[in-house]
Design an enzyme around this catalytic site. Sequence first.
Site, mmCIF file in Angstrom:
data_model
loop_
_atom_site.group_PDB
_atom_site.id
_atom_site.type_symbol
_atom_site.label_atom_id
_atom_site.label_comp_id
_atom_site.label_asym_id
_atom_site.label_seq_id
_atom_site.Cartn_x
_atom_site.Cartn_y
_atom_site.Cartn_z
ATOM 1 N N SER A 1 -10.038 -0.505 6.924
ATOM 2 C CA SER A 1 -9.453 -0.274 5.603
ATOM 3 C C SER A 1 -8.795 -1.485 4.968
ATOM 4 O O SER A 1 -8.390 -1.427 3.807
ATOM 5 C CB SER A 1 -8.434 0.867 5.675
ATOM 6 N N LYS B 1 0.839 -1.196 0.000
ATOM 7 C CA LYS B 1 0.000 0.000 0.000
ATOM 8 C C LYS B 1 0.875 1.247 0.000
ATOM 9 O O LYS B 1 1.922 1.289 0.657
ATOM 10 C CB LYS B 1 -0.923 -0.013 1.222
ATOM 11 N N SER C 1 -9.686 2.054 2.911
ATOM 12 C CA SER C 1 -8.815 2.831 2.054
ATOM 13 C C SER C 1 -7.808 2.004 1.266
ATOM 14 O O SER C 1 -7.174 2.507 0.338
ATOM 15 C CB SER C 1 -8.065 3.861 2.897
#
Length: 488
Positions: free
Chosen positions: A176, A77, A152
């Site tokens: 997330s 990420k 997210s």
Amino acid sequence: MSFNNKTIEELHNLLVSKEISATELTQATIDDIKAREEAVNAFVTVAEEAALAQAKAIDEKGIDADNLLSGIPFAVKDNISTDGILTTAASKMLYNYEPIFDATAVANAKAKDMIVIGKTNMDEFAMGGSGETSYYGATKNAWDHSKVPGGSSSGSAAAVASGQVRLSLGSDTGGSIRQPAAFNGIVGLKPTYGTVSRFGLIAFGSSLDQIGTFSQTVKENAQLLNVIASEDAKDSTSAPVRIADFTSKIGQDIKGMKIALPKEYLGEGIDPEVKETILDAAKHFEKLGATVEEVSLPHSKYGVAVYYIIASSEASSNLQRFDGIRYGFRAEDAKNLDDIYVNTRSQGFGDEVKRRIMLGTFSLSSGYYDAYYKKAGQVRTLIIQDFEKVFADYDLILGPTAPSVAFDLDTLNHDPVAMYLADLLTIPVNLAGLPGISIPAGFAQGLPVGLQLIGPKYSEETIYQAAAAFEATTDYHKQQPVIFGGDN
């Protein structure tokens, strides 16, 4: 040639037997990414040159036969620092930021000869639940490109679900990892707070953030967590690793296990088809020998309000460092120091980030601190106590990961409150610092439904045990979207 349908153990055997090299596997992964990237927009950066160089070095020294993940590519990420690879947090503010160090989780993976294939798209600074607040454009759901992938950690989930990579890292502040895992029909684990070092993670809410794992299967998720979990002197909130092998209970039956089903998790706001899917899953656990009983988590209904005060307050503090002075974006139209601060932050941050900074600053301001931030902390304690009461009598908690399946792109991003409520079922886990996993449990409206299992602190091996038992006796994890190569 694509290897995206091979398990990690199958890939390991191919590498050890030299039927394929780490370089060939890495190039095949890069090809898989390129073939699908236009459709899903899961990556901010594909680190092609660095990944192939890393693979070549591994080939030269040889695959470690005793190290299952040696030579295996994975995605990271874009809010997790990677040495020499852009780490933007999907924000204009960090569009040109290249760290000179690896986050501890990444360093641990590289020490086991895992290969960083690239950085995945995300909601800006991890603030969002749909993957739509990224400076680099929205990520698409692997199953239906008109739907959101969740957030997210949108790119990390979509990349695994679409067959671009087998494994990825994400971060989870209020759901997330688990919510995008649910929306994309894969496995996503948020570990106990402190299990994985936060050193090198671009901070959002420091008392809530936790790095975790995405995978196609439960066992592979545990195998990746084995690699990245560690106590770290660079993170004062990290904890000693209490579990030597997170796969240790996988394959064991769950006869006699006591599972709680909170009535609040199937109440108002839950899609009827999602509710039906979870009730069917509860019956399945009973067939496997577990006891499933209804309980109450009475203060969970306050979780969203508590979270958005605490997380936004912590964010308003953490994001003060992005000022145009030290690194990242700097506005060019400044006449003095105040202009640099104001113009840089006005132009560098997106609307959702600004909204949360303003909310947090308000909550911490004189005259409002007691009414908002202090009160939120008190209710957070009540939420923690609710969990403790349940775990005094039960091994795990079961429920849906999200109130609905993936929703349409460009809908809830215009309604912040509705977007925030999508995290209703995941937020309490972060507030209490507990581990939670989302696994595929069925389909509704042709889209995946995620089942969430929550345990007391440091119970990841029990969570994996129950999740693997469900996975082994169902086939939801085997169903793949068309973009992966499946029939759905």
